[in-house]
Enzyme design. Sequence first.
Site, short mmCIF file in Angstrom:
data_model
loop_
_atom_site.label_atom_id
_atom_site.label_comp_id
_atom_site.label_asym_id
_atom_site.label_seq_id
_atom_site.Cartn_x
_atom_site.Cartn_y
_atom_site.Cartn_z
N SER A 89 0.85 -1.20 0.00
CA SER A 89 0.00 0.00 0.00
C SER A 89 0.88 1.24 0.00
O SER A 89 2.02 1.21 0.49
CB SER A 89 -0.87 0.02 1.25
OG SER A 89 -0.08 0.32 2.39
N ASP A 90 0.36 2.35 -0.52
CA ASP A 90 1.03 3.61 -0.26
C ASP A 90 0.92 3.85 1.26
O ASP A 90 0.08 3.26 1.93
CB ASP A 90 0.40 4.76 -1.06
CG ASP A 90 1.39 5.91 -1.24
OD1 ASP A 90 2.35 6.01 -0.46
OD2 ASP A 90 1.20 6.73 -2.16
N CYS A 91 1.77 4.73 1.79
CA CYS A 91 1.93 4.74 3.24
C CYS A 91 0.69 5.28 3.96
O CYS A 91 0.31 6.43 3.76
CB CYS A 91 3.20 5.47 3.61
SG CYS A 91 4.60 4.52 2.97
N SER B 166 -2.26 4.05 3.35
CA SER B 166 -3.42 3.95 2.45
C SER B 166 -4.62 3.27 3.11
O SER B 166 -5.76 3.66 2.89
CB SER B 166 -3.08 3.13 1.21
OG SER B 166 -2.61 3.93 0.18
#
Length: 603
Positions: A292-294, A296
């Site tokens: 995931s993006d951080c 997310s």
Amino acid sequence: MRRHRLLLPLLMLAGAAAVVAARPPFACAPGGPATSMAFCRRSLPLRARARDLVARLTRAEKVRLLVNNAAGVPRLGIAGYEWWSEALHGVSNTGPGVRFGGAFPGATAFPQVIGTAASFNASLWELIGRAVSDEGRAMYNGGQAGLTFWSPNVNIFRDPRWGRGQETPGEDPAVSGRYAAAYVRGLQQPYGGGGRHGGHTRLKTAACCKHFTAYDLDSWSGTDRFHFNAIVTPQDLEDTFNVPFRSCVVDGRAASVMCSYNQVNGVPTCADESFLRGTIRGKWHLEGYIVSDCDSVDVFYRDQHYTRTHEDAVAATLRAGLDLDCGPFLAVYTEGAVSQRKVTDADIDAAVTNTVIVQMRLGMYDGDLATQPFGHLGPQHVCTPAHQELALEAARQSVVLLKNDGTALPLSRAAHHTVAVVGPHSQATVAMIGNYAGQPCRYTTPLQGIGRYVKTTLHQAGCTDVACQGGNQPIAAAVDAARRADATIVVVGLDQKVEAEGLDRTSLLLPGRQAELVSAVAKASKGPVILVLMSGGPVDIAFAQKDRKIAGILWAGYPGQAGGQAIADVIFGHHNPGMYTSTVSILMIQVGIEFQMTKFTKN
Ligand SMILES: *[C@@H]1O[C@H](CO)[C@@H](O)[C@H](O)[C@H]1NC(C)=O
């Protein structure tokens, strides 16, 4: 990426005293508790080794492996691991996995990607990847970087206001796809695989194609990326937004894909099963992990209210196919989700197996680093003359010629003894490396680069900074320098205060009084005037294109540590720039562009 930046100063303090000391083995150290266990046995297929390891772990241990700062399992001799390292255009300390200092004070800073893309040179892109891979692996050996680099960023730069467009190879799906595959090949340099144990190649480092998908807004007119719902037709996904990702996975064989913060058609990408399991794993056969993006997952739970409970968010993302959470969410809420029967142990095992196999492909379960194929890489392989020469060559190939009246360019050293070097970027250093950068080996500013070609330089910044606002800008002094010189080079443009992560532009014009500076200097100059632009996104410079006193215009992107040398090499004819080949140049000479806001919906 957000929220984790506070960790950095702490890590730096902790590491300040460290010396060259090599990193101890991550797992399976000779004489350690696990040497005889199957997961350490190098002769077994990786899938069997991963299965053996996962079977030995408790649920509590496994959920602590679902996050970027994965916990160690001391009873099995496995160390903790920080998954988040970055290497967009050189090893970068944007994530907590990389730390400069001690034996590794810096790394080669190549041009920002939007510039390198303008070379249209896939072999250059791969060569840069290979150099970065050497430096990253060397820093891993020295305990100052991870092996999982969350680069490249291959989002389509469709909206020219986007603050992160600079990180991408531009707007063209075909070019972006070629870039993705070439850079990933260079970074990963796969070897082995096939044969008796089937499938899995080994990796020098692991790349990550991000951020899947249709992400090109950070913060614009009340909508930010944490709330952005991109409305995209299936055809646009297929023909445009997903093309570089497909190429990154299918042709580049990237070991990872990152899902984004935004929603696509109402579903957060990190909770979209048809994207993660369907497209990325099902159609493109990703061999690796989805991250995931951080934060997310927290973002779609807390900011987007996509699920009712934390545990529902865990279920949504694991079921969709996420393997690793950048952020603490899965470590905190997954056990609860199991006890509420929203996910199963099998869901957790599948995710952990995907990440562990990538670590195994990187050699992390093969014990002693010194005996590994890249064990010899150390500080002497970082900032080498060859890498720094490649950074210079890449910067030269990035420069785009936008205007050349008659024979104005190249300038002749014989005819121009005294050159005025003006503009807010005339002494640029950190601005030249853009974002997702590290500590460069060194800088050559435009003033220094030009100074190597001519007898005398008259330097005047003309603006106190890139914003160039207010009544006290030293424009008159720059005008005076131009009046006295045989030729004038004006270096202007943008920087991270104007376009950045979290910061989209509201105007495509040069900031503040920069255009006024350029016109005033051009008017006063007795010799030819060359305008040099540094920017990631496009800038409307129609005023300069029409100005007959401005003989030449060059776009240099954010040209990296050697940018000033490259600019001078082009201006004085040591390198011949491409014409109109930048992925952003066409917009630069358009006037009065208006944008439809149909793509932006608030939810
Ligand atoms: C691409 O870059 C490489 C490495 O700098 C260089 O040798 C080659 O000539 C370039 N190709 C073109 C077509 O410019």
